[in-house]
Scaffold this motif. Structure first.
Motif, PDB file in Angstrom:
ATOM      1  N   ALA A  40       7.255   7.117 -13.772  1.00 51.19           N
ATOM      2  CA  ALA A  40       7.694   7.515 -15.104  1.00 51.19           C
ATOM      3  C   ALA A  40       7.353   8.992 -15.263  1.00 51.19           C
ATOM      4  CB  ALA A  40       7.023   6.683 -16.185  1.00 51.19           C
ATOM      5  N   PRO A  41       8.195   9.780 -15.905  1.00 48.59           N
ATOM      6  CA  PRO A  41       7.957  11.223 -16.012  1.00 48.59           C
ATOM      7  C   PRO A  41       6.754  11.599 -16.856  1.00 48.59           C
ATOM      8  CG  PRO A  41       9.857  10.564 -17.339  1.00 48.59           C
ATOM      9  CD  PRO A  41       9.481   9.379 -16.513  1.00 48.59           C
ATOM     10  N   ASN A  42       6.258  10.667 -17.655  1.00 47.79           N
ATOM     11  CA  ASN A  42       5.098  10.958 -18.506  1.00 47.79           C
ATOM     12  C   ASN A  42       3.834  10.243 -18.045  1.00 47.79           C
ATOM     13  OD1 ASN A  42       6.337   8.531 -19.223  1.00 47.79           O
ATOM     14  ND2 ASN A  42       5.640   8.630 -21.344  1.00 47.79           N
ATOM     15  N   VAL A  43       3.807   9.803 -16.792  1.00 50.47           N
ATOM     16  CA  VAL A  43       2.636   9.121 -16.236  1.00 50.47           C
ATOM     17  C   VAL A  43       2.180   9.842 -14.969  1.00 50.47           C
ATOM     18  CG1 VAL A  43       1.730   6.989 -15.230  1.00 50.47           C
ATOM     19  CG2 VAL A  43       3.349   6.877 -17.144  1.00 50.47           C
ATOM     20  N   GLU A  44       0.885  10.147 -14.892  1.00 52.76           N
ATOM     21  CA  GLU A  44       0.295  10.633 -13.646  1.00 52.76           C
ATOM     22  C   GLU A  44      -0.487   9.483 -13.011  1.00 52.76           C
ATOM     23  OE1 GLU A  44      -2.681  14.061 -11.789  1.00 52.76           O
ATOM     24  OE2 GLU A  44      -1.827  14.316 -13.788  1.00 52.76           O
ATOM     25  N   SER A  45      -0.211   9.234 -11.742  1.00 54.54           N
ATOM     26  CA  SER A  45      -0.851   8.130 -11.023  1.00 54.54           C
ATOM     27  C   SER A  45      -1.881   8.684 -10.041  1.00 54.54           C
ATOM     28  CB  SER A  45       0.198   7.320 -10.260  1.00 54.54           C
ATOM     29  OG  SER A  45       1.229   6.868 -11.117  1.00 54.54           O
ATOM     30  N   VAL A  46      -3.063   8.091 -10.041  1.00 55.67           N
ATOM     31  CA  VAL A  46      -4.123   8.512  -9.126  1.00 55.67           C
ATOM     32  C   VAL A  46      -4.477   7.339  -8.209  1.00 55.67           C
ATOM     33  CG1 VAL A  46      -6.450   9.451  -8.898  1.00 55.67           C
ATOM     34  CG2 VAL A  46      -5.046  10.085 -10.867  1.00 55.67           C
ATOM     35  N   LEU A  47      -4.302   7.551  -6.916  1.00 52.83           N
ATOM     36  CA  LEU A  47      -4.607   6.533  -5.913  1.00 52.83           C
ATOM     37  C   LEU A  47      -5.762   7.018  -5.037  1.00 52.83           C
ATOM     38  CD1 LEU A  47      -0.963   5.678  -4.735  1.00 52.83           C
ATOM     39  CD2 LEU A  47      -2.236   4.711  -6.659  1.00 52.83           C
ATOM     40  N   PHE A  48      -6.404   6.075  -4.371  1.00 56.01           N
ATOM     41  CA  PHE A  48      -7.510   6.398  -3.468  1.00 56.01           C
ATOM     42  C   PHE A  48      -7.277   5.755  -2.108  1.00 56.01           C
ATOM     43  CE2 PHE A  48      -9.244   6.881  -7.670  1.00 56.01           C
ATOM     44  CZ  PHE A  48     -10.149   7.929  -7.571  1.00 56.01           C
ATOM     45  N   LYS A  49      -7.831   6.401  -1.088  1.00 57.93           N
ATOM     46  CA  LYS A  49      -7.821   5.820   0.256  1.00 57.93           C
ATOM     47  C   LYS A  49      -9.119   5.034   0.433  1.00 57.93           C
ATOM     48  CE  LYS A  49      -4.942   9.542   2.120  1.00 57.93           C
ATOM     49  NZ  LYS A  49      -4.848  10.644   3.113  1.00 57.93           N
ATOM     50  N   GLU A  50      -9.153   3.881  -0.234  1.00 54.49           N
ATOM     51  CA  GLU A  50     -10.366   3.050  -0.187  1.00 54.49           C
ATOM     52  C   GLU A  50     -10.727   2.670   1.245  1.00 54.49           C
ATOM     53  OE1 GLU A  50      -8.265   2.279  -4.095  1.00 54.49           O
ATOM     54  OE2 GLU A  50      -7.656   2.233  -1.985  1.00 54.49           O
ATOM     55  N   ASN A  51      -9.706   2.523   2.090  1.00 56.89           N
ATOM     56  CA  ASN A  51      -9.947   2.129   3.475  1.00 56.89           C
ATOM     57  C   ASN A  51     -10.790   3.154   4.224  1.00 56.89           C
ATOM     58  OD1 ASN A  51      -7.523   3.631   2.965  1.00 56.89           O
ATOM     59  ND2 ASN A  51      -6.857   3.306   5.067  1.00 56.89           N
ATOM     60  N   GLU A  52     -10.618   4.452   3.888  1.00 61.35           N
ATOM     61  CA  GLU A  52     -11.401   5.481   4.574  1.00 61.35           C
ATOM     62  C   GLU A  52     -12.876   5.427   4.186  1.00 61.35           C
ATOM     63  OE1 GLU A  52      -7.868   8.819   5.260  1.00 61.35           O
ATOM     64  OE2 GLU A  52      -9.563   9.279   3.949  1.00 61.35           O
ATOM     65  N   GLY A 103      -7.088   0.755 -13.622  1.00 61.67           N
ATOM     66  CA  GLY A 103      -6.916  -0.369 -12.716  1.00 61.67           C
ATOM     67  C   GLY A 103      -5.467  -0.745 -12.463  1.00 61.67           C
ATOM     68  N   PHE A 104      -5.219  -1.225 -11.247  1.00 60.35           N
ATOM     69  CA  PHE A 104      -3.855  -1.568 -10.822  1.00 60.35           C
ATOM     70  C   PHE A 104      -3.259  -2.694 -11.647  1.00 60.35           C
ATOM     71  CE2 PHE A 104      -6.488  -4.520  -8.404  1.00 60.35           C
ATOM     72  CZ  PHE A 104      -5.757  -5.702  -8.429  1.00 60.35           C
ATOM     73  N   ASP A 113       7.216  10.630 -25.146  1.00 62.76           N
ATOM     74  CA  ASP A 113       6.476  11.861 -25.440  1.00 62.76           C
ATOM     75  C   ASP A 113       4.975  11.721 -25.200  1.00 62.76           C
ATOM     76  OD1 ASP A 113       8.799  13.183 -26.205  1.00 62.76           O
ATOM     77  OD2 ASP A 113       8.621  12.540 -28.297  1.00 62.76           O
ATOM     78  N   ALA A 114       4.517  10.511 -24.938  1.00 64.63           N
ATOM     79  CA  ALA A 114       3.089  10.281 -24.707  1.00 64.63           C
ATOM     80  C   ALA A 114       2.704  10.667 -23.282  1.00 64.63           C
ATOM     81  CB  ALA A 114       2.747   8.819 -24.960  1.00 64.63           C
ATOM     82  N   LYS A 115       1.469  11.083 -23.108  1.00 59.74           N
ATOM     83  CA  LYS A 115       0.928  11.370 -21.780  1.00 59.74           C
ATOM     84  C   LYS A 115      -0.015  10.222 -21.404  1.00 59.74           C
ATOM     85  CE  LYS A 115       1.067  16.433 -22.140  1.00 59.74           C
ATOM     86  NZ  LYS A 115       1.592  16.523 -23.522  1.00 59.74           N
ATOM     87  N   ILE A 116       0.252   9.618 -20.246  1.00 58.34           N
ATOM     88  CA  ILE A 116      -0.518   8.461 -19.791  1.00 58.34           C
ATOM     89  C   ILE A 116      -0.907   8.690 -18.333  1.00 58.34           C
ATOM     90  CG2 ILE A 116      -0.537   5.949 -19.514  1.00 58.34           C
ATOM     91  CD1 ILE A 116       1.691   5.778 -21.574  1.00 58.34           C
ATOM     92  N   ALA A 117      -2.082   8.223 -17.950  1.00 58.33           N
ATOM     93  CA  ALA A 117      -2.517   8.281 -16.556  1.00 58.33           C
ATOM     94  C   ALA A 117      -3.061   6.918 -16.158  1.00 58.33           C
ATOM     95  CB  ALA A 117      -3.581   9.357 -16.363  1.00 58.33           C
ATOM     96  N   ILE A 118      -2.926   6.595 -14.881  1.00 57.46           N
ATOM     97  CA  ILE A 118      -3.387   5.292 -14.386  1.00 57.46           C
ATOM     98  C   ILE A 118      -4.117   5.477 -13.071  1.00 57.46           C
ATOM     99  CG2 ILE A 118      -1.162   4.824 -13.246  1.00 57.46           C
ATOM    100  CD1 ILE A 118      -1.677   1.816 -13.870  1.00 57.46           C
ATOM    101  N   ILE A 119      -5.137   4.676 -12.880  1.00 52.40           N
ATOM    102  CA  ILE A 119      -5.906   4.652 -11.639  1.00 52.40           C
ATOM    103  C   ILE A 119      -5.450   3.461 -10.795  1.00 52.40           C
ATOM    104  CG2 ILE A 119      -8.202   4.286 -10.645  1.00 52.40           C
ATOM    105  CD1 ILE A 119      -8.077   6.986 -11.863  1.00 52.40           C
ATOM    106  N   ASP A 120      -5.235   3.700  -9.505  1.00 47.80           N
ATOM    107  CA  ASP A 120      -5.040   2.651  -8.494  1.00 47.80           C
ATOM    108  C   ASP A 120      -3.644   2.043  -8.409  1.00 47.80           C
ATOM    109  OD1 ASP A 120      -7.399   2.802  -7.190  1.00 47.80           O
ATOM    110  OD2 ASP A 120      -8.262   0.957  -7.974  1.00 47.80           O
ATOM    111  N   GLN A 121      -2.681   2.629  -9.084  1.00 51.54           N
ATOM    112  CA  GLN A 121      -1.321   2.119  -8.932  1.00 51.54           C
ATOM    113  C   GLN A 121      -0.338   3.232  -9.248  1.00 51.54           C
ATOM    114  OE1 GLN A 121       0.673   0.273  -7.309  1.00 51.54           O
ATOM    115  NE2 GLN A 121       0.196  -1.711  -8.208  1.00 51.54           N
ATOM    116  N   GLU A 122       0.762   3.255  -8.539  1.00 54.67           N
ATOM    117  CA  GLU A 122       1.804   4.234  -8.819  1.00 54.67           C
ATOM    118  C   GLU A 122       2.757   3.674  -9.866  1.00 54.67           C
ATOM    119  OE1 GLU A 122       5.536   6.533  -6.598  1.00 54.67           O
ATOM    120  OE2 GLU A 122       3.983   5.527  -5.403  1.00 54.67           O
TER     121      GLU A 122
END
Length: 358
Positions: free
Chosen positions: A148-160, A120-121, A136-145
């Motif tokens: 950080a080099p160790n974070v993957e961000s996943v966003l969605f086109k909710e409007n579509e 969540g954002f 050194d940790a690997k982190i991922a997040i949904i809905d917000q950019e």
């Protein structure tokens, strides 16, 4: 509310980690619940198998919100099962306030988990803080950019996805009044609202969409109150994008349906007809958080984690859309219209707004 079978760490490890990380009692209780249910889940260890451990921290909506967080947890469970991993290789901690975010994330990181999800954002600042403190940790997040080099961000086109839900609502309304219930006013929820309104207007310019924000993702009573007001104003279809607050919209619709009122709800994030029934769920604007969690988790297992990158999923990537069960409640001619608009969006013939248009 459906109970999910959960897989977690041992009680001793979690209890020690809670003390070290300063995690609140509510988050520990969520993990303990996962421990108890995980022990009941079928399946066993695979001795000697090299594995990964992936943890997930919910936002305040909770893991059983019938929506966003639940979809993420189901995706993580499916990842564990599909890859034959031990039950204890996945776990979640539940946040009851934003004060839980940093301690919960830190608990997984300090315990050496291979990937930690922030769902969540609202968790963006906490993810940024924990990522910078633990490079050194690997982190991922949904809905917000999160940059950080160790974070993957996943966003969605909710409007579509919401546009397609709007096409259904605009085509099927009898009163030409349609409701939208938002949770916390934010860019994510605004994209839902904007796409939904645009879809309604694309097929029914005379329809009016009435929007209400409750300010919460975890208050079903506020959702019920908002829905009561919208149905009371003549709306016959209401679309909530509000986490478990949206449960209250379904409850209000169910009450009214039992009294003979022809009202409907459009679900969000998951196929909510599976939870609330097809008699009140017209369709659902699905946001495939579960698939995103599965994909990134698999990347980590395969050594392909994309830290520092942002992935955006829309109709073209099958990241949003309507469920197959829509055919049971939506006429074929309307679904044909939905497919036509979907292809136009994928082909970039239509650009769906991200903010509500005047």
């Amino acid at each position: 509310m459906k109970k999910k079978l959960l897989s977690v760490l041992s009680v001793a490890t979690l209890s020690l980690s809670v003390l070290v990380a300063g995690c609140g009692g509510n988050a520990q209780q969520g993990a303990q619940q996962g421990q108890n249910q995980g022990q009941e889940q079928a399946g066993g260890d695979q001795a000697g198998q090299k594995t990964v451990r992936i943890g997930m921290v919910t936002d305040v909506g909770g893991v059983n919100d019938n929506s966003f967080n639940q979809s993420a947890w189901e995706g993580l469970q499916k990842f564990q099962q599909d890859n034959g991993l031990p039950q204890e290789s996945v776990n979640y901690l539940q946040s009851t306030s934003d004060a839980d975010y940093v301690p919960n994330l830190t608990q997984f990181v300090k315990d050496g988990w291979d990937l930690t999800w922030g769902i969540g954002f609202m968790m963006a600042d906490a993810v940024k803080q924990v990522a910078e403190a633990n490079p050194d940790a690997k982190i991922a997040i949904i809905d917000q950019e999160v940059q950080a080099p160790n974070v993957e961000s996943v966003l969605f086109k909710e409007n579509e996805g919401a546009f397609l839900g709007g096409v259904v609502a605009g085509s099927m309304t009898k009163s030409n009044k349609i409701g939208f219930v938002g949770g916390v006013e934010s860019p994510v929820i605004k994209r839902f609202e904007a796409g939904f309104i645009a879809g309604v207007k694309a097929v029914n310019p005379n329809a009016k969409v009435i929007s209400v924000y409750t300010g919460a993702f975890d208050k079903p009573d506020l959702g019920k109150q908002a829905a009561s007001g919208l149905y009371g104003q003549g709306a016959d279809i209401v679309f909530p994008a509000a986490g478990s607050t949206g449960d209250g919209v379904f409850n209000e619709a169910k009450d009214r349906k039992s009294k003979g009122e022809n009202v409907w709800v459009i679900g969000v994030d998951k196929d909510q007809s599976l939870t609330f029934g097809k008699e009140i769920t017209l369709t659902s604007v699905m946001k495939r958080v579960d698939q995103a969690v599965e994909r990134v988790s698999k990347d980590v297992m395969d050594g392909n984690f994309k830290g520092g990158q942002v992935v955006t999923l829309g109709l073209a990537e099958d990241g949003v859309g309507l469920p197959e069960t829509s055919k049971d409640t939506v006429p074929a001619d309307v679904l044909a219209k939905v497919e036509e608009f979907k292809q136009k969006i994928v082909n970039k013939e239509i650009s769906v707004p991200e903010e509500p248009q005047e």
